[in-house]
Structure formats: C-alpha cells, structure tokens
Motif scaffolding. Structure first.
Motif, PDB file in Angstrom:
ATOM      1  N   LEU A  55     -42.564  31.214  29.210  1.00  0.00           N
ATOM      2  CA  LEU A  55     -41.480  30.228  29.100  1.00  0.00           C
ATOM      3  C   LEU A  55     -41.942  28.955  28.406  1.00  0.00           C
ATOM      4  CD1 LEU A  55     -39.744  30.591  32.577  1.00  0.00           C
ATOM      5  CD2 LEU A  55     -38.818  31.224  30.352  1.00  0.00           C
ATOM      6  N   ILE A  56     -43.140  28.508  28.707  1.00  0.00           N
ATOM      7  CA  ILE A  56     -43.683  27.310  28.048  1.00  0.00           C
ATOM      8  C   ILE A  56     -43.784  27.547  26.539  1.00  0.00           C
ATOM      9  CG2 ILE A  56     -45.768  25.902  27.780  1.00  0.00           C
ATOM     10  CD1 ILE A  56     -46.169  26.216  30.838  1.00  0.00           C
ATOM     11  N   MET A  57     -44.310  28.705  26.137  1.00  0.00           N
ATOM     12  CA  MET A  57     -44.441  29.002  24.709  1.00  0.00           C
ATOM     13  C   MET A  57     -43.069  29.089  24.035  1.00  0.00           C
ATOM     14  SD  MET A  57     -47.600  29.040  23.930  1.00  0.00           S
ATOM     15  CE  MET A  57     -47.562  29.775  22.312  1.00  0.00           C
ATOM     16  N   PHE A  58     -42.129  29.777  24.669  1.00  0.00           N
ATOM     17  CA  PHE A  58     -40.794  29.912  24.089  1.00  0.00           C
ATOM     18  C   PHE A  58     -40.120  28.557  23.917  1.00  0.00           C
ATOM     19  CE2 PHE A  58     -36.205  30.125  24.858  1.00  0.00           C
ATOM     20  CZ  PHE A  58     -35.824  30.863  23.747  1.00  0.00           C
ATOM     21  N   VAL A  59     -40.151  27.747  24.956  1.00  0.00           N
ATOM     22  CA  VAL A  59     -39.471  26.454  24.907  1.00  0.00           C
ATOM     23  C   VAL A  59     -40.104  25.532  23.878  1.00  0.00           C
ATOM     24  CG1 VAL A  59     -39.021  24.359  26.261  1.00  0.00           C
ATOM     25  CG2 VAL A  59     -38.520  26.590  27.226  1.00  0.00           C
ATOM     26  N   SER A  60     -41.430  25.521  23.783  1.00  0.00           N
ATOM     27  CA  SER A  60     -42.049  24.615  22.824  1.00  0.00           C
ATOM     28  C   SER A  60     -41.756  25.022  21.382  1.00  0.00           C
ATOM     29  CB  SER A  60     -43.548  24.462  23.055  1.00  0.00           C
ATOM     30  OG  SER A  60     -44.130  25.608  23.492  1.00  0.00           O
ATOM     31  N   ILE A  61     -41.743  26.314  21.084  1.00  0.00           N
ATOM     32  CA  ILE A  61     -41.406  26.746  19.721  1.00  0.00           C
ATOM     33  C   ILE A  61     -39.919  26.509  19.443  1.00  0.00           C
ATOM     34  CG2 ILE A  61     -41.235  28.759  18.208  1.00  0.00           C
ATOM     35  CD1 ILE A  61     -43.819  29.768  19.542  1.00  0.00           C
ATOM     36  N   TYR A  62     -39.070  26.745  20.420  1.00  0.00           N
ATOM     37  CA  TYR A  62     -37.638  26.509  20.259  1.00  0.00           C
ATOM     38  C   TYR A  62     -37.346  25.028  20.007  1.00  0.00           C
ATOM     39  CZ  TYR A  62     -32.631  26.825  21.166  1.00  0.00           C
ATOM     40  OH  TYR A  62     -31.274  26.765  21.042  1.00  0.00           O
ATOM     41  N   LEU A  63     -37.996  24.159  20.788  1.00  0.00           N
ATOM     42  CA  LEU A  63     -37.796  22.720  20.592  1.00  0.00           C
ATOM     43  C   LEU A  63     -38.329  22.265  19.240  1.00  0.00           C
ATOM     44  CD1 LEU A  63     -38.516  21.214  24.113  1.00  0.00           C
ATOM     45  CD2 LEU A  63     -36.331  21.349  22.927  1.00  0.00           C
ATOM     46  N   ALA A  64     -39.433  22.848  18.790  1.00  0.00           N
ATOM     47  CA  ALA A  64     -39.954  22.501  17.468  1.00  0.00           C
ATOM     48  C   ALA A  64     -38.938  22.864  16.381  1.00  0.00           C
ATOM     49  CB  ALA A  64     -41.279  23.209  17.224  1.00  0.00           C
ATOM     50  N   ASN A  65     -38.268  24.005  16.531  1.00  0.00           N
ATOM     51  CA  ASN A  65     -37.238  24.380  15.564  1.00  0.00           C
ATOM     52  C   ASN A  65     -36.032  23.442  15.625  1.00  0.00           C
ATOM     53  OD1 ASN A  65     -38.067  26.562  13.930  1.00  0.00           O
ATOM     54  ND2 ASN A  65     -37.984  27.899  15.701  1.00  0.00           N
ATOM     55  N   LEU A  66     -35.676  22.997  16.816  1.00  0.00           N
ATOM     56  CA  LEU A  66     -34.573  22.032  16.923  1.00  0.00           C
ATOM     57  C   LEU A  66     -34.937  20.709  16.261  1.00  0.00           C
ATOM     58  CD1 LEU A  66     -33.199  22.550  20.547  1.00  0.00           C
ATOM     59  CD2 LEU A  66     -32.163  23.243  18.394  1.00  0.00           C
TER      60      LEU A  66
END
Length: 77
Positions: A55-66
């Motif tokens: 979850l940490i990895m998913f959220v950090s990559i998702y936020l970077a894309n945002l």
C-alpha cells in the motif's frame, strides 16, 4: 476506419514514477525498521507488513503521478 493514433507519453512521467518509487521504498524501509524494533504486542504480523508495504508503494507512486498532472500544465505556461 480511423487509423490508430498513438497516445503521447509525457517526458515527465518516468522521473515522477521513479521519484514516487524511491519515496515509497524509503517509507517502506522506515516502516519495516520501526516495526521490527518494536517489541511485544505492538508489532504487526508478517502478512500485515507485506500488505502495508504494498500500500505504501502504491500510494506513493499514485501521488507522484497526481503531482505530475498538476506540474505539467504549470510547466506549459
């Protein structure tokens, strides 16, 4: 039939995904270190650690894309 048009990929995509992955890896490392150093009932079970790291990895990559999507229009101005 219309010819297939290739979607343009932003030049900022790769740097932001890499930055998100690096931040995610650092946060995951901190989480695992903190979890291992805790003693007793406060430590999480191993399956919870795996889920939390994912979850940490998913959220950090998702936020970077945002963040990239916000930065791109600002850069075009």
């Amino acid at each position: 039939m219309l010819p297939k048009q290739q979607k343009q990929v932003s030049k900022l995509r790769r740097p932001f995904v890499i930055a998100g992955a690096v931040v995610g890896a650092l946060l995951s490392g901190w989480y695992i270190y903190d979890n291992i150093t805790r003693r007793g009932l406060a430590a999480d079970p191993i399956w919870t650690r795996f889920v939390n790291v994912a979850l940490i990895m998913f959220v950090s990559i998702y936020l970077a894309n945002l963040v990239r999507r916000v930065v791109e229009p600002l850069k075009k101005r």
